[in-house]
Design a protein around this motif. Structure first.
Motif, mmCIF file in Angstrom:
data_model
loop_
_atom_site.group_PDB
_atom_site.id
_atom_site.type_symbol
_atom_site.label_atom_id
_atom_site.label_comp_id
_atom_site.label_asym_id
_atom_site.label_seq_id
_atom_site.Cartn_x
_atom_site.Cartn_y
_atom_site.Cartn_z
ATOM 1 N N SER A 159 0.660 -1.322 -0.141
ATOM 2 C CA SER A 159 0.021 0.095 -0.004
ATOM 3 C C SER A 159 0.760 1.195 0.181
ATOM 4 O O SER A 159 0.448 2.335 -0.785
ATOM 5 C CB SER A 159 -0.905 0.022 1.054
ATOM 6 N N ALA A 160 2.090 1.045 0.637
ATOM 7 C CA ALA A 160 3.080 2.392 0.511
ATOM 8 C C ALA A 160 3.273 2.697 -0.595
ATOM 9 O O ALA A 160 3.546 3.824 -1.031
ATOM 10 C CB ALA A 160 4.012 2.211 1.756
ATOM 11 N N ARG A 161 3.582 1.618 -1.547
ATOM 12 C CA ARG A 161 4.356 1.951 -2.716
ATOM 13 C C ARG A 161 2.809 2.760 -3.560
ATOM 14 O O ARG A 161 3.336 3.475 -4.353
ATOM 15 C CB ARG A 161 4.455 0.623 -3.540
ATOM 16 N N PHE A 162 1.788 2.104 -3.517
ATOM 17 C CA PHE A 162 0.752 3.057 -4.241
ATOM 18 C C PHE A 162 0.716 4.289 -3.777
ATOM 19 O O PHE A 162 0.347 5.416 -4.602
ATOM 20 C CB PHE A 162 -0.555 2.262 -4.057
ATOM 21 N N TYR A 163 0.450 4.561 -2.464
ATOM 22 C CA TYR A 163 0.190 5.943 -1.746
ATOM 23 C C TYR A 163 1.444 6.862 -1.958
ATOM 24 O O TYR A 163 1.272 8.008 -2.360
ATOM 25 C CB TYR A 163 -0.219 5.993 -0.386
ATOM 26 N N ASP A 164 2.390 6.155 -1.911
ATOM 27 C CA ASP A 164 3.796 7.166 -2.215
ATOM 28 C C ASP A 164 3.675 7.704 -3.695
ATOM 29 O O ASP A 164 4.303 8.719 -3.932
ATOM 30 C CB ASP A 164 5.138 6.299 -2.304
ATOM 31 N N ALA A 165 3.411 6.695 -4.916
ATOM 32 C CA ALA A 165 3.363 7.157 -6.027
ATOM 33 C C ALA A 165 2.160 8.354 -6.289
ATOM 34 O O ALA A 165 2.428 9.313 -6.737
ATOM 35 C CB ALA A 165 2.957 6.093 -6.836
ATOM 36 N N VAL A 166 1.112 7.987 -5.749
ATOM 37 C CA VAL A 166 -0.139 9.002 -6.086
ATOM 38 C C VAL A 166 0.289 10.350 -5.096
ATOM 39 O O VAL A 166 -0.097 11.292 -5.694
ATOM 40 C CB VAL A 166 -1.498 8.685 -5.370
ATOM 41 N N PHE A 167 0.741 10.446 -3.919
ATOM 42 C CA PHE A 167 1.042 11.561 -3.250
ATOM 43 C C PHE A 167 2.142 12.383 -3.824
ATOM 44 O O PHE A 167 2.153 13.513 -3.997
ATOM 45 C CB PHE A 167 1.337 11.410 -1.739
ATOM 46 N N GLY A 168 2.855 11.532 -4.283
ATOM 47 C CA GLY A 168 4.329 12.136 -5.028
ATOM 48 C C GLY A 168 3.801 12.961 -6.193
ATOM 49 O O GLY A 168 4.131 14.112 -6.548
ATOM 50 N N ALA A 169 2.822 12.311 -7.088
ATOM 51 C CA ALA A 169 2.347 13.228 -8.235
ATOM 52 C C ALA A 169 1.499 14.225 -7.895
ATOM 53 O O ALA A 169 1.461 15.341 -8.602
ATOM 54 C CB ALA A 169 1.670 12.349 -9.010
ATOM 55 N N LEU A 170 0.977 14.512 -6.649
ATOM 56 C CA LEU A 170 0.292 15.346 -6.249
ATOM 57 C C LEU A 170 0.861 16.431 -5.325
ATOM 58 O O LEU A 170 0.451 17.539 -4.733
ATOM 59 C CB LEU A 170 -1.098 14.932 -5.439
ATOM 60 N N GLY A 171 2.068 16.370 -5.084
ATOM 61 C CA GLY A 171 2.999 17.229 -4.379
ATOM 62 C C GLY A 171 2.921 16.840 -2.843
ATOM 63 O O GLY A 171 3.563 17.659 -2.086
ATOM 64 N N GLY A 175 -0.622 5.949 -9.726
ATOM 65 C CA GLY A 175 -1.271 5.193 -8.944
ATOM 66 C C GLY A 175 -1.130 3.771 -9.478
ATOM 67 O O GLY A 175 -0.992 2.815 -9.041
ATOM 68 N N LEU A 176 -1.592 3.725 -10.916
ATOM 69 C CA LEU A 176 -1.544 2.471 -11.610
ATOM 70 C C LEU A 176 -0.021 1.770 -11.764
ATOM 71 O O LEU A 176 -0.030 0.811 -11.517
ATOM 72 C CB LEU A 176 -1.971 2.563 -13.084
ATOM 73 N N SER A 177 0.780 2.657 -11.832
ATOM 74 C CA SER A 177 2.343 2.270 -12.005
ATOM 75 C C SER A 177 2.752 1.758 -10.332
ATOM 76 O O SER A 177 3.334 0.901 -10.309
ATOM 77 C CB SER A 177 3.298 3.563 -12.485
ATOM 78 N N GLY A 178 1.952 2.309 -9.390
ATOM 79 C CA GLY A 178 2.278 2.004 -8.228
ATOM 80 C C GLY A 178 1.737 0.678 -7.359
ATOM 81 O O GLY A 178 1.584 0.585 -6.292
ATOM 82 N N GLY A 179 0.874 -0.005 -8.294
ATOM 83 C CA GLY A 179 0.177 -1.092 -7.795
ATOM 84 C C GLY A 179 -1.240 -0.894 -7.763
ATOM 85 O O GLY A 179 -1.989 -1.972 -7.477
#
Length: 120
Positions: free
Chosen positions: A15-27, A80-84
């Motif tokens: 889950s951390a991989r997914f949220y790292d990716a999404v939050f990273g893209a949103l700043g 998010g898709l790339s992050g799982g």
């Protein structure tokens, strides 16, 4: 008003991989990292992901994250898709919610519906 929100997940690292990716893209960024939880925010940790050890029940929630514009919605969806995560609605206008509502939908690794939205 709201200090923070938490969601329980079955596998913290996944889950951390997914949220790292999404939050990273949103700043946003990961602001807390422990063996049992990670938390995300910009100035303070507001979204907590806590390991539960078993999958949550089906359809257990919906999380909407604000994006700064259409490009940010698109980027967060792709990240998010790339992050799982899995797709649950391609980026695009959602006129039923208003003339400027642009959103994308994903499912996180545990099936939580995550929406990224811009009203700009």
């Amino acid at each position: 008003m709201i200090d923070h929100i938490g969601f329980e997940v079955s596998e913290l690292a996944r889950s951390a991989r997914f949220y790292d990716a999404v939050f990273g893209a949103l700043g946003g960024r990961r602001m807390l990292d422990s063996a049992h939880a990670v938390a995300y925010g910009i100035n303070a940790p507001v979204l907590w992901i806590v390991v539960r050890g078993r999958p949550p029940g089906p359809g257990y929630g919906h999380l909407a994250l604000e994006a700064s514009g259409k490009a940010a919605v698109d980027a967060a969806h792709a990240a998010g898709l790339s992050g799982g995560g899995s797709d649950d609605g391609e980026p695009g206008p959602r006129l039923q919610y208003g003339p400027r509502y642009y959103a994308a939908y994903m499912r996180d690794p545990d099936g939580l519906r995550v929406e990224v939205v811009s009203r700009r």
